[in-house]
Design a protein around this motif. Structure first.
Motif, PDB file in Angstrom:
ATOM      1  N   UNK A 114     -80.541 -18.301  76.397  1.00 43.80           N
ATOM      2  CA  UNK A 114     -80.901 -19.868  75.875  1.00 43.80           C
ATOM      3  C   UNK A 114     -80.599 -20.430  75.613  1.00 43.80           C
ATOM      4  N   UNK A 115     -79.852 -21.682  75.706  1.00 42.89           N
ATOM      5  CA  UNK A 115     -78.890 -22.052  74.910  1.00 42.89           C
ATOM      6  C   UNK A 115     -78.881 -23.430  74.782  1.00 42.89           C
ATOM      7  N   UNK A 116     -78.790 -23.278  73.239  1.00 43.79           N
ATOM      8  CA  UNK A 116     -78.552 -24.593  72.495  1.00 43.79           C
ATOM      9  C   UNK A 116     -77.547 -24.923  71.995  1.00 43.79           C
ATOM     10  N   UNK A 117     -76.549 -25.669  72.662  1.00 43.79           N
ATOM     11  CA  UNK A 117     -75.118 -26.802  71.771  1.00 43.79           C
ATOM     12  C   UNK A 117     -75.448 -27.441  70.930  1.00 43.79           C
ATOM     13  N   UNK A 118     -76.515 -27.638  70.622  1.00 44.85           N
ATOM     14  CA  UNK A 118     -76.567 -28.224  69.281  1.00 44.85           C
ATOM     15  C   UNK A 118     -76.701 -28.195  67.911  1.00 44.85           C
ATOM     16  N   UNK A 119     -76.887 -26.393  68.218  1.00 47.05           N
ATOM     17  CA  UNK A 119     -77.301 -25.548  66.832  1.00 47.05           C
ATOM     18  C   UNK A 119     -75.504 -25.200  66.448  1.00 47.05           C
ATOM     19  N   UNK A 120     -74.311 -26.081  66.782  1.00 43.27           N
ATOM     20  CA  UNK A 120     -72.855 -25.145  66.187  1.00 43.27           C
ATOM     21  C   UNK A 120     -73.140 -24.215  67.133  1.00 43.27           C
ATOM     22  N   UNK A 121     -73.025 -24.337  68.314  1.00 40.45           N
ATOM     23  CA  UNK A 121     -72.884 -22.695  69.426  1.00 40.45           C
ATOM     24  C   UNK A 121     -73.348 -21.533  69.060  1.00 40.45           C
ATOM     25  N   UNK A 122     -74.885 -22.079  69.112  1.00 42.70           N
ATOM     26  CA  UNK A 122     -76.129 -20.526  68.684  1.00 42.70           C
ATOM     27  C   UNK A 122     -75.594 -19.801  69.378  1.00 42.70           C
ATOM     28  N   UNK A 123     -76.345 -18.292  69.966  1.00 46.84           N
ATOM     29  CA  UNK A 123     -76.131 -18.158  71.029  1.00 46.84           C
ATOM     30  C   UNK A 123     -77.594 -16.907  71.316  1.00 46.84           C
ATOM     31  N   UNK A 124     -78.557 -16.769  72.082  1.00 44.59           N
ATOM     32  CA  UNK A 124     -79.272 -15.633  71.530  1.00 44.59           C
ATOM     33  C   UNK A 124     -79.774 -14.977  72.667  1.00 44.59           C
ATOM     34  N   UNK A 125     -80.203 -13.749  72.537  1.00 39.80           N
ATOM     35  CA  UNK A 125     -80.287 -12.712  73.842  1.00 39.80           C
ATOM     36  C   UNK A 125     -82.003 -13.115  73.455  1.00 39.80           C
ATOM     37  N   UNK A 126     -82.234 -13.143  75.583  1.00 35.76           N
ATOM     38  CA  UNK A 126     -84.040 -12.550  75.269  1.00 35.76           C
ATOM     39  C   UNK A 126     -84.617 -11.260  76.273  1.00 35.76           C
ATOM     40  N   UNK A 127     -85.730 -11.065  75.113  1.00 35.47           N
ATOM     41  CA  UNK A 127     -85.690  -9.706  76.605  1.00 35.47           C
ATOM     42  C   UNK A 127     -86.714 -10.217  76.554  1.00 35.47           C
ATOM     43  N   UNK A 128     -88.396 -10.163  77.222  1.00 33.60           N
ATOM     44  CA  UNK A 128     -89.583  -9.806  77.220  1.00 33.60           C
ATOM     45  C   UNK A 128     -90.477 -10.696  75.945  1.00 33.60           C
ATOM     46  N   UNK A 129     -90.641 -10.191  75.516  1.00 35.96           N
ATOM     47  CA  UNK A 129     -91.433 -11.307  73.841  1.00 35.96           C
ATOM     48  C   UNK A 129     -90.247 -11.243  73.167  1.00 35.96           C
ATOM     49  N   UNK A 130     -89.500 -11.005  73.358  1.00 31.04           N
ATOM     50  CA  UNK A 130     -88.645 -10.554  71.434  1.00 31.04           C
ATOM     51  C   UNK A 130     -87.057 -11.188  71.857  1.00 31.04           C
ATOM     52  N   UNK A 131     -86.243 -12.034  71.175  1.00 29.84           N
ATOM     53  CA  UNK A 131     -85.501 -12.368  71.224  1.00 29.84           C
ATOM     54  C   UNK A 131     -84.556 -12.134  69.265  1.00 29.84           C
ATOM     55  N   UNK A 132     -82.934 -12.260  69.845  1.00 29.67           N
ATOM     56  CA  UNK A 132     -81.956 -11.702  69.353  1.00 29.67           C
ATOM     57  C   UNK A 132     -80.580 -12.906  69.294  1.00 29.67           C
ATOM     58  N   UNK A 133     -79.925 -12.626  68.084  1.00 31.33           N
ATOM     59  CA  UNK A 133     -79.306 -13.816  68.102  1.00 31.33           C
ATOM     60  C   UNK A 133     -77.561 -13.132  68.618  1.00 31.33           C
ATOM     61  N   UNK A 134     -76.647 -13.557  68.933  1.00 32.93           N
ATOM     62  CA  UNK A 134     -75.423 -12.587  69.730  1.00 32.93           C
ATOM     63  C   UNK A 134     -74.582 -13.280  69.367  1.00 32.93           C
ATOM     64  N   UNK A 135     -74.029 -14.488  69.029  1.00 31.99           N
ATOM     65  CA  UNK A 135     -73.321 -15.496  68.676  1.00 31.99           C
ATOM     66  C   UNK A 135     -73.974 -16.784  67.524  1.00 31.99           C
ATOM     67  N   UNK A 136     -72.999 -17.222  66.711  1.00 35.71           N
ATOM     68  CA  UNK A 136     -72.670 -18.029  65.671  1.00 35.71           C
ATOM     69  C   UNK A 136     -73.908 -18.141  64.985  1.00 35.71           C
ATOM     70  N   UNK A 137     -74.344 -19.463  65.530  1.00 34.64           N
ATOM     71  CA  UNK A 137     -75.470 -19.771  64.190  1.00 34.64           C
ATOM     72  C   UNK A 137     -77.294 -18.446  64.410  1.00 34.64           C
ATOM     73  N   UNK A 138     -76.503 -18.307  65.944  1.00 32.30           N
ATOM     74  CA  UNK A 138     -77.656 -17.534  66.107  1.00 32.30           C
ATOM     75  C   UNK A 138     -78.074 -16.465  65.293  1.00 32.30           C
ATOM     76  N   UNK A 139     -76.998 -15.413  65.428  1.00 30.70           N
ATOM     77  CA  UNK A 139     -76.496 -14.484  64.363  1.00 30.70           C
ATOM     78  C   UNK A 139     -77.491 -14.591  63.140  1.00 30.70           C
TER      79      UNK A 139
END
Length: 222
Positions: A114-139
């Motif tokens: 799932x990508x959100x370009x407006x949040x400073x290049x944040x990058x998350x990973x989704x798996x079922x009902x869990x989510x985790x940041x993998x790059x940028x603001x997301x971490x």
């Protein structure tokens, strides 16, 4: 850009998404595609953020699918990066192999991104009902796997802190603010592309390029 990975087992888990036949054909690298020996893994969907998730109208962060992405391997089976396809003029187009600033194999363990370009290049990973940041603001916002529900405020903090920055469907429609958002969003995306430009690693070939690397102004490189 933001990518989210969801894991199975929770109430918010999404139903499996079928890969469109034309997309599956691209990632299978048939003889008609200039893959030059590169092998692509199973394509996973890349979602835009659901506008309702940032305004508490929905518990599901997944919006529309904007890309399909997979891990890229060399003929010996070594991971060399990622490759993704975007929809252009009604046709899915495969880009060039990209070397992302995160572990590409996270894609093999994810249901989708799932990508959100407006949040400073944040990058998350989704798996079922869990989510985790993998790059940028997301971490910083979601440093370890947590439920989509628990992470909702953190993932959408950028919109909650400055609601006028939210360009999603549920955002305010003040024309002055929309103009500011447009200019600011364009600057953010341009800067992200400049610093994360994909490196072309495919062997030289007399065949024409089969598609430019997906990136803004349509989407950020994944």
């Amino acid at each position: 850009m933001v990518a989210i990975v969801l894991s199975s087992g929770g109430a918010a888990a999404a139903a499996p998404v079928d890969v469109p036949p034309e997309v599956a054909n691209l990632f299978a690298c048939p003889a008609t595609a200039p893959c030059n020996g590169i092998v692509l893994g199973e394509p996973k969907p890349v979602y835009d953020l659901n506008g309702g998730y940032s305004t508490d109208k929905s518990a599901d962060p997944r919006g529309s699918i904007s890309q399909w992405i997979a891990v890229a391997y060399d003929p010996a089976g070594t991971v060399i990066g990622t490759d993704s396809a975007v929809l252009r003029n009604g046709t899915w187009v495969l880009g060039d192999v990209y070397h992302p600033p995160y572990d590409p194999t996270v894609i093999t363990r994810a249901d989708g991104l799932l990508q959100v370009p407006v949040d400073g290049a944040a990058l998350y990973a989704l798996n079922g009902d869990t989510i985790s940041g993998i790059y940028g603001q997301a971490t910083r916002r979601v440093p370890s796997p947590t439920t989509v529900e628990s992470a909702q405020a953190s993932v959408t903090a950028w919109a909650r802190q400055a609601p006028w920055r939210n360009p999603l469907p549920d955002a305010p429609t003040n024309p002055i603010l929309v103009g500011v958002v447009g200019l600011g969003g364009a600057a953010i995306l341009a800067a992200f592309v400049f610093f994360t430009r994909p490196q072309r690693r495919r062997p030289a070939s007399p065949e024409p390029e089969h598609g430019a690397r997906p990136g803004p102004p349509e989407r950020g490189a994944l």
